[in-house]
Design an enzyme around this catalytic site. Structure first.
Site, mmCIF file in Angstrom:
data_model
loop_
_atom_site.group_PDB
_atom_site.id
_atom_site.type_symbol
_atom_site.label_atom_id
_atom_site.label_comp_id
_atom_site.label_asym_id
_atom_site.label_seq_id
_atom_site.Cartn_x
_atom_site.Cartn_y
_atom_site.Cartn_z
ATOM 1 N N CYS A 95 0.644 -1.476 -0.531
ATOM 2 C CA CYS A 95 -0.122 -0.162 0.512
ATOM 3 C C CYS A 95 0.813 1.055 -0.165
ATOM 4 O O CYS A 95 0.398 2.539 -0.726
ATOM 5 C CB CYS A 95 -0.661 0.486 0.929
ATOM 6 S SG CYS A 95 -0.174 -0.618 2.788
ATOM 7 N N HIS A 169 -2.108 0.569 7.348
ATOM 8 C CA HIS A 169 -2.846 0.793 5.397
ATOM 9 C C HIS A 169 -2.268 2.746 5.218
ATOM 10 O O HIS A 169 -2.888 3.213 5.504
ATOM 11 C CB HIS A 169 -3.953 0.297 5.904
ATOM 12 C CG HIS A 169 -4.307 0.301 3.907
ATOM 13 N ND1 HIS A 169 -4.032 -0.906 3.070
ATOM 14 C CD2 HIS A 169 -5.272 0.964 3.461
ATOM 15 C CE1 HIS A 169 -4.286 0.099 1.794
ATOM 16 N NE2 HIS A 169 -5.727 0.389 1.787
#
Length: 230
Positions: A95, A169
């Site tokens: 990510c 994330h």
């Protein structure tokens, strides 16, 4: 997201700037820390800002919200300009790299690339692909994977075991065609957060970041970095 798994990147400007330099991006734009979300601390961020990356924890509360948000958009629809460069995430822990790609790809006209830039080549080759095709293309793009792995070991904290489950994330917040978009490869599409401009992008992006924090008031693991003109 079974399959390939990379080591996670730190939300550390030194790491991200070095990573982008190794991918052939000229340092006329640099990531900087956002030390806080109130106006006084935001005023310390060099302008202009063309993207914000937010690192946040994936919690049960967030996953409930994500599902509800997705269902609401699917039923009500949203306007998304075709100019947005968006890719899906199929590689675990990629990510950070995908956030950087989203930040640079949606500001390509502002960037200067070195001759033979790996990142420029990837963006040009994937320009006409679908979000899913871009994800698969990254899976097989060894030049970016190797650079990512090198950068993952350069953070201030020791890189975790590659098999360790990571619940943090990255997403990118960018301005495209007058609107603020949240780009998250775990989601099926970009999220349009309303109008913005080059001048107000930082403040508008931080308002979105605050909503993430408000949804999880017991969490402290939030970190934002801004892509600023050097």
């Amino acid at each position: 997201m079974e399959g390939q798994r990379w080591l996670p990147l730190e939300a550390n400007p030194e790491v991200t700037n070095q990573f982008l330099k190794q991918l052939g991006l000229h340092p006329n734009w640099q990531f900087v820390d956002v030390y806080g979300m109130d106006p006084e601390l935001l005023s310390m961020v060099p302008r202009p800002v063309c993207a914000v990356l937010l690192l946040f924890p994936i919690t049960e509360k967030y996953e409930v919200f994500r599902t509800e948000e997705e269902e609401k958009i699917k039923s009500q629809g949203q306007d998304v300009t075709s100019s947005v460069y968006f890719m899906k995430q199929t590689i675990s822990n990629a990510c950070g790299t995908i956030g950087l790609i989203h930040a640079i790809a949606n500001n390509k006209d502002k960037m200067h690339f070195e001759s033979g830039s790996t990142l420029k080549k990837f963006l040009e080759e994937s320009a006409s692909m679908s979000p899913e095709e871009r994800a698969r293309y990254l899976e097989n793009y060894d030049a970016i994977r190797v650079t990512h792995e090198t950068s993952a070991h350069e953070g201030q904290t020791e890189a975790p075991n590659i098999d360790e489950k990571v619940d943090l994330h990255f997403i990118a917040l960018v301005h495209v065609d007058g609107h603020l978009y949240e780009l998250d490869g775990r989601k099926p599409f970009p999220i349009n957060h309303g109008e913005t401009s080059d001048e107000t992008l930082l403040e508008d992006a931080i308002e979105v970041c605050k909503k993430f924090m408000e949804r999880d008031p017991d969490e402290l693991r939030f970190n934002a970095i801004a892509l600023s003109a050097a």
